[in-house]
Design an enzyme around this catalytic site. Structure first.
Site, short mmCIF file in Angstrom:
data_model
loop_
_atom_site.label_atom_id
_atom_site.label_comp_id
_atom_site.label_asym_id
_atom_site.label_seq_id
_atom_site.Cartn_x
_atom_site.Cartn_y
_atom_site.Cartn_z
N ARG A 20 1.02 -0.92 -0.24
CA ARG A 20 -0.16 -0.13 0.04
C ARG A 20 0.79 1.43 0.21
O ARG A 20 2.09 1.21 0.53
CB ARG A 20 -1.22 0.16 1.21
CG ARG A 20 -2.02 -1.21 1.18
CD ARG A 20 -3.61 -0.76 0.85
NE ARG A 20 -3.77 0.63 0.95
CZ ARG A 20 -4.08 1.49 1.62
NH1 ARG A 20 -4.97 0.84 2.74
NH2 ARG A 20 -4.29 3.09 1.23
N ARG A 76 0.84 4.64 -16.23
CA ARG A 76 0.81 4.84 -18.11
C ARG A 76 2.02 5.49 -18.98
O ARG A 76 2.63 5.20 -19.77
CB ARG A 76 -0.30 4.83 -18.68
CG ARG A 76 -0.88 3.68 -18.33
CD ARG A 76 -1.05 2.42 -19.10
NE ARG A 76 -2.44 1.37 -18.85
CZ ARG A 76 -1.95 0.46 -18.72
NH1 ARG A 76 -0.91 -0.28 -18.24
NH2 ARG A 76 -2.90 -0.71 -18.73
N CYS A 87 -8.62 2.76 -11.46
CA CYS A 87 -8.60 3.41 -10.19
C CYS A 87 -10.13 3.85 -10.16
O CYS A 87 -11.32 2.94 -10.41
CB CYS A 87 -8.51 5.49 -11.76
SG CYS A 87 -7.12 5.16 -12.09
N GLU A 90 -12.27 7.37 -3.54
CA GLU A 90 -11.32 6.96 -2.15
C GLU A 90 -13.19 7.49 -1.07
O GLU A 90 -13.75 8.14 -1.55
CB GLU A 90 -10.72 7.34 -1.53
CG GLU A 90 -10.47 7.28 -0.30
CD GLU A 90 -9.65 5.79 0.57
OE1 GLU A 90 -9.57 5.58 1.21
OE2 GLU A 90 -8.69 5.32 -0.84
N ARG A 102 -4.56 6.71 -2.77
CA ARG A 102 -3.88 5.96 -2.75
C ARG A 102 -3.40 4.88 -3.63
O ARG A 102 -4.49 4.60 -4.56
CB ARG A 102 -4.92 5.39 -1.25
CG ARG A 102 -5.22 6.28 -0.36
CD ARG A 102 -6.30 5.28 0.44
NE ARG A 102 -6.17 6.25 1.73
CZ ARG A 102 -7.04 7.41 1.68
NH1 ARG A 102 -7.38 8.08 0.65
NH2 ARG A 102 -7.16 7.44 3.28
N TYR A 120 4.00 6.04 1.97
CA TYR A 120 2.98 7.42 2.34
C TYR A 120 4.17 8.64 2.84
O TYR A 120 5.16 9.25 3.39
CB TYR A 120 2.53 6.87 3.72
CG TYR A 120 1.67 5.87 3.85
CD1 TYR A 120 0.39 6.25 3.61
CD2 TYR A 120 2.61 4.25 4.12
CE1 TYR A 120 -0.60 5.25 2.99
CE2 TYR A 120 1.32 3.50 3.90
CZ TYR A 120 -0.07 3.76 3.45
OH TYR A 120 -1.17 2.20 3.28
N ARG A 128 -0.33 7.12 8.37
CA ARG A 128 0.27 4.91 9.02
C ARG A 128 1.71 5.46 9.22
O ARG A 128 3.30 5.12 9.34
CB ARG A 128 0.13 3.79 7.57
CG ARG A 128 -0.93 3.62 7.09
CD ARG A 128 -1.45 2.53 7.88
NE ARG A 128 -1.32 1.82 8.63
CZ ARG A 128 -0.86 0.79 8.38
NH1 ARG A 128 -1.28 -0.18 7.28
NH2 ARG A 128 -0.19 -0.06 9.05
#
Length: 133
Positions: A20, A76, A87, A90, A102, A120, A128
């Site tokens: 992530r 890409r 895509c 959120e 994210r 992050y 996080r």
């Protein structure tokens, strides 16, 4: 779950893992979004010693305040052309971080889950704080 018991003379067998990460934008601008998302992808690759052949898929999410471009465009543009990209939006949660992109990368890697490094960046570092850089 069974463990691999074959010959490991060539090193650990690659496993499917998920990594992530997230970044934020200063403004909702196409070029800025592509630059920040590209930076996020580059960090994910560098921190986990990955190359494009290790990729299975990439899933991106963006908060509702981002509409200038698809984050997958950055992948890409960076040469990731042979894997599925997706895509999505959120969740719009009160108190969430604005202008946040994210990523969830599905990869082959010999790294153990505890060795993975989840990037992050920018204001997303607050998401996080428990993870090492």
């Amino acid at each position: 779950m069974s463990e691999h018991t074959g010959d490991d003379s060539q090193g650990p067998w690659p496993r499917v893992r998920a990594i992530r990460g997230a970044t934020t934008l200063d403004v909702d601008d196409r070029e800025h979004l592509l630059a920040r998302t590209g930076e996020l992808i580059d960090e994910l690759f560098a921190r986990n010693d990955l190359d494009t052949d290790d990729l299975i898929s990439l899933v991106f999410t963006a908060t509702d305040d981002i509409s200038s471009a698809f984050p997958a465009e950055a992948a890409r543009a960076g040469g990731i052309t042979h894997v599925p990209l997706l895509c999505a939006r959120e969740l719009d949660i009160d108190g969430g971080i604005p202008r946040c992109v994210r990523i969830l990368a599905h990869v082959y890697t010999p790294l153990a889950p505890t060795e993975l490094r989840h990037p992050y960046l920018h204001d997303a570092t607050q998401l996080r704080t428990d993870l090492p850089e």
